[in-house]
Write a protein that holds these residues in place. Structure first.
Motif, PDB file in Angstrom:
ATOM      1  N   PHE A  90      -2.287  -5.993   9.000  1.00 61.14           N
ATOM      2  CA  PHE A  90      -3.204  -4.847   9.004  1.00 61.14           C
ATOM      3  C   PHE A  90      -2.890  -3.908   7.848  1.00 61.14           C
ATOM      4  O   PHE A  90      -1.732  -3.713   7.512  1.00 61.14           O
ATOM      5  CB  PHE A  90      -3.027  -4.034  10.308  1.00 61.14           C
ATOM      6  N   VAL A  92      -4.560   0.040   6.593  1.00 63.37           N
ATOM      7  CA  VAL A  92      -5.575   1.096   6.615  1.00 63.37           C
ATOM      8  C   VAL A  92      -5.256   2.010   5.429  1.00 63.37           C
ATOM      9  O   VAL A  92      -4.102   2.437   5.272  1.00 63.37           O
ATOM     10  CB  VAL A  92      -5.495   1.893   7.943  1.00 63.37           C
ATOM     11  N   GLY A 102      -6.723   1.152  13.117  1.00 64.98           N
ATOM     12  CA  GLY A 102      -5.754   0.088  13.386  1.00 64.98           C
ATOM     13  C   GLY A 102      -5.979  -0.480  14.781  1.00 64.98           C
ATOM     14  O   GLY A 102      -5.963  -1.700  14.977  1.00 64.98           O
ATOM     15  N   SER A 103      -6.248   0.400  15.738  1.00 59.93           N
ATOM     16  CA  SER A 103      -6.420  -0.052  17.129  1.00 59.93           C
ATOM     17  C   SER A 103      -7.698  -0.869  17.307  1.00 59.93           C
ATOM     18  O   SER A 103      -7.672  -1.918  17.951  1.00 59.93           O
ATOM     19  CB  SER A 103      -6.454   1.156  18.073  1.00 59.93           C
ATOM     20  N   ASN A 129       9.081   0.537  10.100  1.00 59.48           N
ATOM     21  CA  ASN A 129       7.630   0.772  10.101  1.00 59.48           C
ATOM     22  C   ASN A 129       7.174   1.121  11.532  1.00 59.48           C
ATOM     23  O   ASN A 129       6.647   0.282  12.273  1.00 59.48           O
ATOM     24  CB  ASN A 129       6.906  -0.476   9.572  1.00 59.48           C
ATOM     25  N   LYS A 138       1.104  -0.936  21.604  1.00 62.20           N
ATOM     26  CA  LYS A 138      -0.068  -0.484  22.367  1.00 62.20           C
ATOM     27  C   LYS A 138      -0.840  -1.667  22.950  1.00 62.20           C
ATOM     28  O   LYS A 138      -1.506  -1.569  23.957  1.00 62.20           O
ATOM     29  CB  LYS A 138      -0.992   0.258  21.386  1.00 62.20           C
TER      30      LYS A 138
HETATM   31  C1  LIG Z   1       0.051   0.490  10.802  1.00 61.90           C
HETATM   32  C2  LIG Z   1      -1.345   1.003  10.448  1.00 61.90           C
HETATM   33  C3  LIG Z   1      -2.238  -0.218  10.223  1.00 61.90           C
HETATM   34  C4  LIG Z   1      -1.889   1.842  11.629  1.00 61.90           C
HETATM   35  O1  LIG Z   1      -3.239   2.175  11.349  1.00 61.90           O
HETATM   36  P1  LIG Z   1      -3.970   3.466  12.001  1.00 61.90           P
HETATM   37  O2  LIG Z   1      -5.420   3.308  11.759  1.00 61.90           O
HETATM   38  O3  LIG Z   1      -3.342   4.706  11.526  1.00 61.90           O
HETATM   39  O4  LIG Z   1      -3.636   3.224  13.541  1.00 61.90           O
HETATM   40  P2  LIG Z   1      -4.272   3.983  14.806  1.00 61.90           P
HETATM   41  O5  LIG Z   1      -4.860   5.278  14.383  1.00 61.90           O
HETATM   42  O6  LIG Z   1      -5.119   3.034  15.548  1.00 61.90           O
HETATM   43  O7  LIG Z   1      -2.955   4.276  15.647  1.00 61.90           O
HETATM   44  C5  LIG Z   1      -2.409   3.259  16.456  1.00 61.90           C
HETATM   45  C6  LIG Z   1      -1.113   3.709  17.104  1.00 61.90           C
HETATM   46  O8  LIG Z   1      -0.091   3.671  16.152  1.00 61.90           O
HETATM   47  C7  LIG Z   1       0.799   4.779  16.365  1.00 61.90           C
HETATM   48  N1  LIG Z   1       0.897   5.479  15.095  1.00 61.90           N
HETATM   49  C8  LIG Z   1      -0.041   5.585  14.117  1.00 61.90           C
HETATM   50  N2  LIG Z   1       0.486   6.280  13.076  1.00 61.90           N
HETATM   51  C9  LIG Z   1       1.754   6.598  13.402  1.00 61.90           C
HETATM   52  C10 LIG Z   1       2.800   7.272  12.737  1.00 61.90           C
HETATM   53  N3  LIG Z   1       2.637   7.780  11.490  1.00 61.90           N
HETATM   54  N4  LIG Z   1       3.981   7.390  13.364  1.00 61.90           N
HETATM   55  C11 LIG Z   1       4.183   6.871  14.596  1.00 61.90           C
HETATM   56  N5  LIG Z   1       3.215   6.211  15.278  1.00 61.90           N
HETATM   57  C12 LIG Z   1       2.013   6.069  14.684  1.00 61.90           C
HETATM   58  C13 LIG Z   1       0.257   5.608  17.499  1.00 61.90           C
HETATM   59  O9  LIG Z   1       0.990   5.240  18.656  1.00 61.90           O
HETATM   60  C14 LIG Z   1      -1.154   5.147  17.613  1.00 61.90           C
HETATM   61  O10 LIG Z   1      -1.571   5.077  18.943  1.00 61.90           O
HETATM   62  P3  LIG Z   1      -2.302   6.324  19.688  1.00 61.90           P
HETATM   63  O11 LIG Z   1      -3.665   5.813  20.011  1.00 61.90           O
HETATM   64  O12 LIG Z   1      -1.429   6.514  20.851  1.00 61.90           O
HETATM   65  O13 LIG Z   1      -2.327   7.497  18.754  1.00 61.90           O
HETATM   66  C15 LIG Z   1      -1.333   1.919   9.185  1.00 61.90           C
HETATM   67  O14 LIG Z   1      -0.337   2.908   9.363  1.00 61.90           O
HETATM   68  C16 LIG Z   1      -1.072   1.190   7.883  1.00 61.90           C
HETATM   69  O15 LIG Z   1      -2.003   0.675   7.267  1.00 61.90           O
HETATM   70  N6  LIG Z   1       0.189   1.137   7.412  1.00 61.90           N
HETATM   71  C17 LIG Z   1       0.488   0.504   6.104  1.00 61.90           C
HETATM   72  C18 LIG Z   1       0.364  -1.011   6.159  1.00 61.90           C
HETATM   73  C19 LIG Z   1       1.304  -1.594   7.169  1.00 61.90           C
HETATM   74  O16 LIG Z   1       2.363  -1.054   7.439  1.00 61.90           O
HETATM   75  N7  LIG Z   1       0.939  -2.782   7.713  1.00 61.90           N
HETATM   76  C20 LIG Z   1       1.806  -3.451   8.641  1.00 61.90           C
HETATM   77  C21 LIG Z   1       2.325  -4.744   8.101  1.00 61.90           C
HETATM   78  S1  LIG Z   1       1.205  -6.023   8.480  1.00 61.90           S
END
Ligand SMILES: CC(C)(COP(=O)(O)OP(=O)(O)OC[C@H]1O[C@@H](n2cnc3c(N)ncnc32)[C@H](O)[C@@H]1OP(=O)(O)O)[C@@H](O)C(=O)NCCC(=O)NCCS
Length: 201
Positions: A90, A92, A102-103, A129, A138
């Motif tokens: 993933f 974003v 992400g969700s 991460n 989740k």
């Molecule tokens: C990981 C990632 C995809 C999450 O995307 P997102 O759109 O921000 O996710 P969501 O808004 O759906 O949040 C999902 C859950 O993650 C957690 N979360 C999101 N950002 C967070 C942060 N900065 N710190 C801690 N937890 C976090 C929360 O528990 C959240 O759940 P909630 O509904 O209880 O709030 C995004 O941070 C990202 O692109 N990171 C860089 C790329 C990466 O690390 N990819 C993973 C390797 S494949």
């Protein structure tokens, strides 16, 4: 969060949209690239990577505003096609995080895995991460730390008539949406025409 999500369309990426995927990947900042791919990657790598989006055994979903994609989720077979394990990844774009993208993408990827009889979904990210690990947890993922990496697994249910129908219905409506996103008259995106040089005799 729901209010923010309304402006995005979550849909499968179609084979005419390699350029859309490429533009999204090239916008990623160095830190995000490192988190997504586990190592620093340059534009050349991303240009080549975008071409792999439509390999057999790969499904890509995106979050779109109009024709532009700001988040992606990939389901890729781990070994051979027909294997019951796959990897999910993933990303974003920074300005679009914490809106729930992400969700919703995870939800689509789990259904896509289920419908392809993929029993185990693997996720790999850096051990620090937290956002990715929280996102996985989740949806029931259990992470274990192996050296510098966190390895997560989600067990998916077998396909059902309803899960297959759900994806098929999304595909139909999503494709219509995509066609209208591509241009006001619904023309598919095309690569830039090649310039033909005319040599005078
Ligand atoms: C990981 C990632 C995809 C999450 O995307 P997102 O759109 O921000 O996710 P969501 O808004 O759906 O949040 C999902 C859950 O993650 C957690 N979360 C999101 N950002 C967070 C942060 N900065 N710190 C801690 N937890 C976090 C929360 O528990 C959240 O759940 P909630 O509904 O209880 O709030 C995004 O941070 C990202 O692109 N990171 C860089 C790329 C990466 O690390 N990819 C993973 C390797 S494949």
């Amino acid at each position: 969060m729901q209010r923010h999500l309304q402006k995005y369309r979550i849909r499968k990426l179609w084979p005419l949209e390699t350029e859309t995927f490429r533009r999204h990947l090239l916008r990623l900042d160095p830190e995000t690239r490192q988190f997504r791919f586990g190592t620093p990657v340059n534009d050349n790598f991303l240009n080549a990577y975008a071409e792999t989006a439509f390999r057999i055994g790969t499904v890509v979903y995106g979050a779109f505003i109009g024709p532009d994609m700001y988040a992606s989720a990939e389901l890729r077979s781990l070994h051979a096609v027909g294997d019951d394990m796959a990897e999910a990844a993933f990303v974003v774009e920074t300005a679009h995080r914490h809106h729930g993208l992400g969700s919703v993408l995870m939800d689509r990827i789990i259904t896509a895995a289920q419908n392809r009889a993929i029993h185990q979904l693997h996720m790999i990210c850096a051990r620090d991460n937290q956002p990715m690990q929280k996102l996985g947890e989740k949806f029931g993922a259990q992470f274990r730390i192996n050296h510098g990496e966190a390895l997560g697994e989600i067990e998916t249910d077998p396909p059902t008539v309803l899960s297959i129908l759900g994806e098929a219905m999304h595909d139909t409506s999503d494709f219509v949406t995509a066609v209208f996103d591509w241009s006001p008259i619904g023309a598919a995106p095309r690569p830039e025409p090649r310039r033909i040089r005319h040599h005078r005799g």
